[in-house]
Design a protein around this motif. Structure first.
Motif, mmCIF file in Angstrom:
data_model
loop_
_atom_site.group_PDB
_atom_site.id
_atom_site.type_symbol
_atom_site.label_atom_id
_atom_site.label_comp_id
_atom_site.label_asym_id
_atom_site.label_seq_id
_atom_site.Cartn_x
_atom_site.Cartn_y
_atom_site.Cartn_z
ATOM 1 N N LEU A 140 0.835 -1.200 0.000
ATOM 2 C CA LEU A 140 0.000 0.000 0.000
ATOM 3 C C LEU A 140 0.869 1.248 0.000
ATOM 4 C CD1 LEU A 140 -3.199 0.642 2.085
ATOM 5 C CD2 LEU A 140 -1.343 2.305 2.094
ATOM 6 N N VAL A 141 1.896 1.282 0.885
ATOM 7 C CA VAL A 141 2.739 2.481 0.980
ATOM 8 C C VAL A 141 3.534 2.679 -0.301
ATOM 9 C CG1 VAL A 141 4.664 3.543 2.209
ATOM 10 C CG2 VAL A 141 2.850 2.378 3.493
ATOM 11 N N ASP A 142 4.057 1.589 -0.847
ATOM 12 C CA ASP A 142 4.862 1.720 -2.066
ATOM 13 C C ASP A 142 4.031 2.197 -3.269
ATOM 14 O OD1 ASP A 142 7.233 1.057 -0.886
ATOM 15 O OD2 ASP A 142 7.182 -1.063 -1.492
ATOM 16 N N SER A 143 2.722 2.059 -3.186
ATOM 17 C CA SER A 143 1.873 2.459 -4.321
ATOM 18 C C SER A 143 1.287 3.858 -4.163
ATOM 19 C CB SER A 143 0.734 1.453 -4.499
ATOM 20 O OG SER A 143 -0.152 1.506 -3.392
ATOM 21 N N ILE A 144 1.580 4.539 -3.062
ATOM 22 C CA ILE A 144 1.056 5.895 -2.891
ATOM 23 C C ILE A 144 1.693 6.812 -3.936
ATOM 24 C CG2 ILE A 144 0.931 7.882 -1.362
ATOM 25 C CD1 ILE A 144 0.931 5.916 1.005
ATOM 26 N N SER A 145 0.838 7.609 -4.617
ATOM 27 C CA SER A 145 1.354 8.517 -5.660
ATOM 28 C C SER A 145 0.658 9.868 -5.567
ATOM 29 C CB SER A 145 1.153 7.921 -7.054
ATOM 30 O OG SER A 145 -0.224 7.742 -7.339
ATOM 31 N N TYR A 146 1.335 10.862 -6.177
ATOM 32 C CA TYR A 146 0.805 12.233 -6.171
ATOM 33 C C TYR A 146 0.516 12.654 -7.615
ATOM 34 C CZ TYR A 146 0.757 17.340 -6.151
ATOM 35 O OH TYR A 146 0.414 18.660 -6.337
ATOM 36 N N GLN A 147 -0.559 13.390 -7.771
ATOM 37 C CA GLN A 147 -0.841 13.994 -9.071
ATOM 38 C C GLN A 147 -1.564 15.315 -8.870
ATOM 39 O OE1 GLN A 147 -3.636 10.693 -10.229
ATOM 40 N NE2 GLN A 147 -4.621 12.394 -11.385
ATOM 41 N N ASN A 148 -1.441 16.158 -9.880
ATOM 42 C CA ASN A 148 -2.088 17.473 -9.845
ATOM 43 C C ASN A 148 -2.835 17.638 -11.149
ATOM 44 O OD1 ASN A 148 -2.709 20.266 -9.846
ATOM 45 N ND2 ASN A 148 -0.973 20.670 -8.463
ATOM 46 N N ASN A 149 -4.140 17.713 -11.042
ATOM 47 C CA ASN A 149 -4.984 17.779 -12.235
ATOM 48 C C ASN A 149 -5.241 19.202 -12.710
ATOM 49 O OD1 ASN A 149 -5.277 14.972 -12.322
ATOM 50 N ND2 ASN A 149 -6.969 15.037 -10.848
ATOM 51 N N SER A 150 -4.608 20.140 -12.058
ATOM 52 C CA SER A 150 -4.805 21.526 -12.469
ATOM 53 C C SER A 150 -4.126 21.775 -13.815
ATOM 54 C CB SER A 150 -4.224 22.476 -11.422
ATOM 55 O OG SER A 150 -4.251 23.809 -11.902
ATOM 56 N N ASN A 151 -4.795 22.591 -14.682
ATOM 57 C CA ASN A 151 -4.175 22.993 -15.945
ATOM 58 C C ASN A 151 -3.164 24.107 -15.735
ATOM 59 O OD1 ASN A 151 -5.505 21.254 -17.821
ATOM 60 N ND2 ASN A 151 -7.368 22.471 -17.544
ATOM 61 N N THR A 152 -3.196 24.651 -14.539
ATOM 62 C CA THR A 152 -2.200 25.676 -14.195
ATOM 63 C C THR A 152 -1.664 25.368 -12.795
ATOM 64 O OG1 THR A 152 -3.974 27.098 -13.362
ATOM 65 C CG2 THR A 152 -3.256 27.450 -15.632
ATOM 66 N N PRO A 153 -0.947 24.271 -12.637
ATOM 67 C CA PRO A 153 -0.501 23.876 -11.287
ATOM 68 C C PRO A 153 0.543 24.845 -10.739
ATOM 69 C CG PRO A 153 0.565 22.533 -12.937
ATOM 70 C CD PRO A 153 -0.445 23.349 -13.667
ATOM 71 N N ASP A 154 0.420 25.081 -9.444
ATOM 72 C CA ASP A 154 1.475 25.844 -8.777
ATOM 73 C C ASP A 154 2.718 24.956 -8.739
ATOM 74 O OD1 ASP A 154 1.951 28.304 -6.757
ATOM 75 O OD2 ASP A 154 2.976 26.479 -6.038
ATOM 76 N N THR A 155 3.829 25.557 -9.065
ATOM 77 C CA THR A 155 5.044 24.745 -9.208
ATOM 78 C C THR A 155 5.859 24.611 -7.913
ATOM 79 O OG1 THR A 155 6.219 26.700 -10.019
ATOM 80 C CG2 THR A 155 5.237 25.222 -11.669
ATOM 81 N N SER A 156 5.272 25.014 -6.759
ATOM 82 C CA SER A 156 5.979 24.794 -5.484
ATOM 83 C C SER A 156 6.112 23.296 -5.237
ATOM 84 C CB SER A 156 5.216 25.439 -4.332
ATOM 85 O OG SER A 156 5.086 26.827 -4.538
ATOM 86 N N ASN A 157 7.235 22.904 -4.590
ATOM 87 C CA ASN A 157 7.414 21.495 -4.270
ATOM 88 C C ASN A 157 6.390 21.057 -3.232
ATOM 89 O OD1 ASN A 157 9.596 21.339 -5.974
ATOM 90 N ND2 ASN A 157 11.138 21.580 -4.334
ATOM 91 N N ARG A 158 5.893 19.830 -3.403
ATOM 92 C CA ARG A 158 5.018 19.235 -2.405
ATOM 93 C C ARG A 158 5.860 18.225 -1.607
ATOM 94 N NH1 ARG A 158 2.865 22.691 -5.890
ATOM 95 N NH2 ARG A 158 0.575 22.670 -5.997
ATOM 96 N N VAL A 159 5.779 18.342 -0.258
ATOM 97 C CA VAL A 159 6.486 17.390 0.611
ATOM 98 C C VAL A 159 5.444 16.468 1.213
ATOM 99 C CG1 VAL A 159 7.957 17.068 2.615
ATOM 100 C CG2 VAL A 159 8.296 19.046 1.109
ATOM 101 N N VAL A 160 5.545 15.194 0.851
ATOM 102 C CA VAL A 160 4.604 14.187 1.349
ATOM 103 C C VAL A 160 5.343 13.380 2.425
ATOM 104 C CG1 VAL A 160 3.121 12.266 0.754
ATOM 105 C CG2 VAL A 160 3.512 14.108 -0.908
ATOM 106 N N THR A 161 4.782 13.391 3.662
ATOM 107 C CA THR A 161 5.471 12.757 4.805
ATOM 108 C C THR A 161 4.571 11.709 5.447
ATOM 109 O OG1 THR A 161 6.655 14.820 5.256
ATOM 110 C CG2 THR A 161 6.613 13.152 7.007
ATOM 111 N N LEU A 162 5.130 10.493 5.612
ATOM 112 C CA LEU A 162 4.453 9.470 6.411
ATOM 113 C C LEU A 162 4.697 9.845 7.877
ATOM 114 C CD1 LEU A 162 5.630 6.285 4.472
ATOM 115 C CD2 LEU A 162 3.334 7.304 4.445
ATOM 116 N N THR A 163 3.609 10.139 8.560
ATOM 117 C CA THR A 163 3.779 10.643 9.927
ATOM 118 C C THR A 163 3.430 9.622 11.002
ATOM 119 O OG1 THR A 163 1.552 11.569 9.897
ATOM 120 C CG2 THR A 163 3.366 13.014 9.226
ATOM 121 N N SER A 164 2.689 8.596 10.684
ATOM 122 C CA SER A 164 2.379 7.579 11.712
ATOM 123 C C SER A 164 1.850 6.323 11.050
ATOM 124 C CB SER A 164 1.349 8.100 12.737
ATOM 125 O OG SER A 164 0.099 8.248 12.126
ATOM 126 N N ILE A 165 1.990 5.186 11.867
ATOM 127 C CA ILE A 165 1.427 3.906 11.464
ATOM 128 C C ILE A 165 0.832 3.275 12.714
ATOM 129 C CG2 ILE A 165 3.638 2.695 11.743
ATOM 130 C CD1 ILE A 165 2.725 0.840 9.466
#
Length: 667
Positions: A140-165
Motif C-alpha cells: 500500500l505504501v509503495d503504491s502511494i502517488s501524487y498527481q495534480n490535475n490543475s491545468n495551471t498547477p502551482d510549481t511549489s514542491n510538495r512534501v509528502v510525509t508518512l507521519t504515523s502507522i
C-alpha cells in the motif's frame, strides 16, 4: 518461583556445612504489553509534470507489527504546499483522494476510511479502520502517488510525509499501537502549456441565393487556460464546395474565396489564411495571429458564409471548427493546439433567375428556302443548365407575328407564300423552367430570290448575216452585215418575250428531272415581215441574288415554217408598246388556217412614226429547256423554283436582242 537452598561463606572445612536446604515458594503473574509497529521506506522524491502520470512517492517499504498476529489498521501522512485544492490528489489503496478540506470516504482496495483536513496549505490524510497484514501494508505504501490535475498547477514542491502507522495490538497495560514516523518524499511540480479550448453554438443557418451572408456560430467561448497567453491560429473546414469561385467564408473582415490555393491576410487582426482542397472539402487555416480570447470569440461569432452563384448547388455545407492554437508552446510536453469539432450546417436555397437576354442565330430569310427556317433562338440565363421554351407574343415589335411560327427554338416562316421581299418584325418570349420570362423583338429581312430572271446568251441566228432591207425578202448575194460598216443596212431589233408563268413551279415535271418547259410567247420585230429565224438559244437562269445556272434548248428550231403549222404566226401590226394588250392572249392557239407570214406582211401606212413599222409575231409553240448537268446548280435552281409563288405583278420577262450592237439586255 521457589527458594530451595541458601549458602553462606563459612565453607565446609572440618565438616562444616555452608548450605541449607529450604523451600520458600513465590508465584509471579506475567502480563504482556503491545509494542508499536515499525515502518521504514525510501523516499522517491519524484517530479510531477502537468498533464503527466501520477508520481510514485515511496519505495522499499518495510513494516512490522512486532507482535505476531497483529495487522496494520491505520496510516497518516501530510502534504505541504497544497495550493491547487481539489486538483491535487494522493492515490492510496486504489482511491484518488482529493486534497481538499473535508474530503472523506473509503478506499477501494482494503476498505480504509479516510479523511482530509487542510490547515493552511498543509493537508493531513488519515487512514483508519483497516486490517491488513504488514506485507499488504508495505504494498500500500509503495503504491502511494501524487498527481495534480490543475491545468495551471502551482510549481511549489510538495512534501509528502508518512507521519504515523498503527497496528491492531492496542494500548492495554500501557501498550502502544501507534508509531510516529517522519519519512518524507519531495515532489517537484513542473507546469507546461495546455492547449486552448473553444466552445460555440451552431446557428445551422439557411443561405438564400442573392441573399445576405449568414452567421454560422454564436455564443463562442475561448480560453488559453494559462493566463497571459494569446490565440495564434484557427482551422475550419467547409464541405460540399461545388460552386467553385463563387463560395465565400467571411472571417475577421476578409472575404475568403473557397478555391484551392487562395491565400492572403484578414483585415482586422492580420491573420494569414490559406485554402486547400480535398475532394469537395475546403480547409481554411488561419495562422500568425495574436488575439486575446475575447477577440477570438468575436472572430468566431462573426464567421459568415455566402454563395455568389446564380445557380448554387443546394447541397448543405457543413462548417466545422477543427483546431485552435495559442502561443504557449510545447515545452515540457505541453500542447498549444487543441483538436475540436464544433459543427454548423448551412442549408442552401436557390432562387430562379429570369432570363436576361435572347438572340437569334440568323435574321435573314430567302424565299427560295424550302424549309422557311430563319434561325435558332438562344437565351442567356444565370441559372446553369436551365432550359427554355419560346413563344410569339404581342407587344412592341410584334407586327408580323402571324407570318411566322416558333418550333422548339427555331423561328420559321408560317408560309413563305405569304411573304415577299421586305423587313418584318416579330416579338418573342423566352420562358425558363420556373416560369421566368424575357421578351424582345427581332427584325427579319426577307429576300425574294425565288423569281428567276434569264438572258439569252448564244445561238441567235435571226438573219444577222442577211438582214432584210426595206421589208424586202432576203435575196441571194445581198451583202453581209458588218457592224462597223455604216454603209451596210442595219439588222432589225428582235424582242423575244417569255411569259413568267411559263417557268412557274407547276411547270416543273419532277424535281429529280433536269427539264422543264417554257413557252416562247411572241417575237417583236422592227419589220412587218416574219424574220427568217433559226432559234437554238442557250439561256442562263439566275436568281435575284445572283446565282447563275446554265440551260440550253433541247432542240433548235427554224422559222418561220418551223414554228409549226398550225398555228403559225398571229401577226399584230402596230407599235411594240401595244404588246401589253396582247399579253393576256399569250399562248392562245390560232386555227390551222390562221395564215402564213406572207398573209400578214402588209405595212401599216397610216402610221408615220418610227414605231409604226414594229410588228409582233406570236408563234404558239413550247420549247423544252434542260438544266446544265450540275447537281449543285440543279438543286439551287429547283429550291428557288419551289420557294414561293411568283409575284403576280411580274408576269413576264422580255429578252431584247439588239442586232445593231450585237449585245443582249433584259428589260
Amino acid at each position: 518461583m521457589t527458594l530451595t537452598s541458601i549458602q553462606d561463606s563459612g565453607g565446609t572445612a572440618n565438616g562444616g556445612d555452608d548450605t541449607a536446604s529450604i523451600s520458600v515458594a513465590s508465584t509471579v503473574t506475567m502480563v504482556g504489553v503491545n509494542d508499536e509497529p515499525t515502518l521504514t521506506a525510501n523516499a522517491s522524491n519524484p517530479t510531477f509534470t502537468e498533464g503527466g502520470a501520477a508520481a510514485s512517492l515511496f519505495n522499499g517499504t518495510s513494516i512490522s507489527t512486532i507482535e505476531t498476529g497483529q495487522n496494520v489498521s491505520g496510516l497518516t501522512l501530510t502534504v505541504t504546499n497544497v495550493i491547487n485544492g481539489g486538483s491535487e490528489v494522493l492515490n492510496i489503496d486504489g482511491t484518488s483522494i482529493a486534497l481538499s478540506q473535508g474530503t472523506n470516504g473509503a478506499t477501494v482496495g482494503n476498505g480504509f476510511s479516510y479523511t482530509v483536513v487542510v490547515v493552511g496549505n498543509t493537508a493531513t490524510v488519515s487512514l483508519s479502520g483497516g486490517s491488513i497484514s504488514a506485507a499488504s501494508a508495505q504494498s500500500l505504501v509503495d503504491s502511494i502517488s501524487y498527481q495534480n490535475n490543475s491545468n495551471t498547477p502551482d510549481t511549489s514542491n510538495r512534501v509528502v510525509t508518512l507521519t504515523s502507522i498503527q497496528d491492531s495490538g492496542g494500548t492495554a497495560n500501557g501498550g502502544d499501537n501507534t508509531a510516529s514516523l517522519a519519512i518524507a518524499s519531495t515532489v517537484t511540480v513542473v507546469s507546461n502549456n495546455d492547449a486552448p479550448t473553444l466552445s460555440a453554438n451552431a446557428n445551422n443557418p439557411n443561405f438564400v441565393e442573392d441573399g445576405s451572408a449568414v452567421n454560422v456560430f454564436n455564443g463562442t467561448t475561448v480560453s488559453t487556460v494559462e493566463a497571459g497567453q494569446n490565440i495564434t491560429g484557427l482551422t475550419l473546414t467547409i464541405t460540399n464546395i461545388t460552386n467553385i469561385s463563387q463560395e465565400i467564408i467571411n472571417i475577421d473582415g476578409a472575404s475568403i474565396l473557397l478555391v484551392n490555393g487562395a491565400s492572403g491576410s484578414t483585415t482586422i487582426n492580420g491573420l494569414s489564411y490559406a485554402v486547400t482542397f480535398s475532394g469537395s472539402t475546403a480547409t481554411v487555416v488561419l495562422t500568425g495571429g495574436s488575439l486575446t480570447t475575447a477577440q477570438t470569440q468575436t472572430l468566431v461569432d462573426g464567421i459568415t458564409y455566402q454563395n455568389n452563384s446564380q445557380s448554387p448547388n443546394t447541397t448543405s455545407r457543413v462548417v466545422t471548427l477543427k483546431q485552435i492554437t495559442d502561443d504557449g508552446g510545447t515545452a515540457n510536453g505541453g500542447s498549444d493546439t487543441k483538436n475540436i469539432s464544433v459543427v454548423s450546417t448551412v442549408s442552401v436555397t436557390s432562387v430562379n433567375d429570369v432570363p436576361t437576354a435572347m438572340s437569334l442565330s440568323n435574321a435573314d430569310l430567302n424565299l427560295s428556302s424550302t424549309t422557311g427556317i430563319v434561325g435558332s433562338l438562344s437565351t442567356t440565363d444565370a441559372d446553369i443548365g436551365d432550359t427554355h421554351t419560346y413563344a410569339l407574343v404581342s407587344g412592341v415589335g410584334g407586327d408580323h407575328n402571324g407570318l411566322f411560327v416558333v418550333e422548339n427554338n427555331v423561328i420559321k416562316a408560317a408560309n413563305t407564300a405569304n411573304l415577299s421581299g421586305g423587313v418584318y418584325t416579330i416579338r418573342v418570349q423566352a420562358i425558363d423552367r420556373a416560369g421566368g420570362t424575357y421578351e424582345r423583338s427581332f427584325t427579319i429581312t426577307v429576300t425574294d430570290d425565288a423569281s428567276l430572271n434569264y438572258t439569252q446568251q448564244n445561238g441567235n441566228n435571226i438573219g444577222a448575216d442577211s438582214p432584210r432591207v426595206n421589208n424586202e425578202p432576203i435575196g441571194t448575194g445581198e451583202p453581209s452585215f458588218e457592224p462597223d460598216n455604216p454603209l451596210l443596212p442595219e439588222p432589225p431589233t428582235v424582242n423575244v418575250v417569255l411569259p413568267r408563268e411559263a417557268i412557274a413551279v407547276n411547270n416543273v415535271i419532277d424535281a429529280n428531272q433536269r427539264t422543264y418547259n417554257t413557252t416562247l410567247s411572241h417575237i417583236v420585230t422592227s419589220t412587218q415581215v416574219a424574220p427568217p429565224l433559226t432559234f437554238s438559244p442557250t439561256y442562263n437562269f439566275y436568281t435575284a441574288i445572283g446565282r447563275g445556272f446554265g440551260v440550253s434548248s433541247s432542240t433548235p428550231f427554224a422559222s418561220p415554217t418551223d414554228f409549226g403549222t398550225p398555228p403559225g404566226f398571229n401577226q399584230d401590226i402596230g407599235p411594240a408598246n401595244t404588246d401589253s394588250n396582247d399579253v393576256n392572249n399569250q399562248g392562245d392557239e390560232e386555227p390551222a388556217n390562221s395564215g402564213t407570214p406572207g398573209d400578214s406582211d402588209t405595212p401599216d401606212s397610216s402610221r408615220d412614226d418610227a414605231s409604226a413599222n414594229d410588228t409582233t409575231f406570236r408563234p404558239n409553240f413550247t420549247e423544252q429547256l434542260q438544266l446544265a448537268n450540275n447537281a449543285n446548280q440543279k438543286q439551287a435552281l429547283l429550291a428557288a423554283l419551289l420557294g414561293t409563288p411568283l409575284n403576280e405583278q411580274s408576269q413576264e420577262s422580255e429578252q431584247v436582242i439588239d442586232l445593231k450592237n450585237d449585245h443582249k439586255k433584259v428589260s
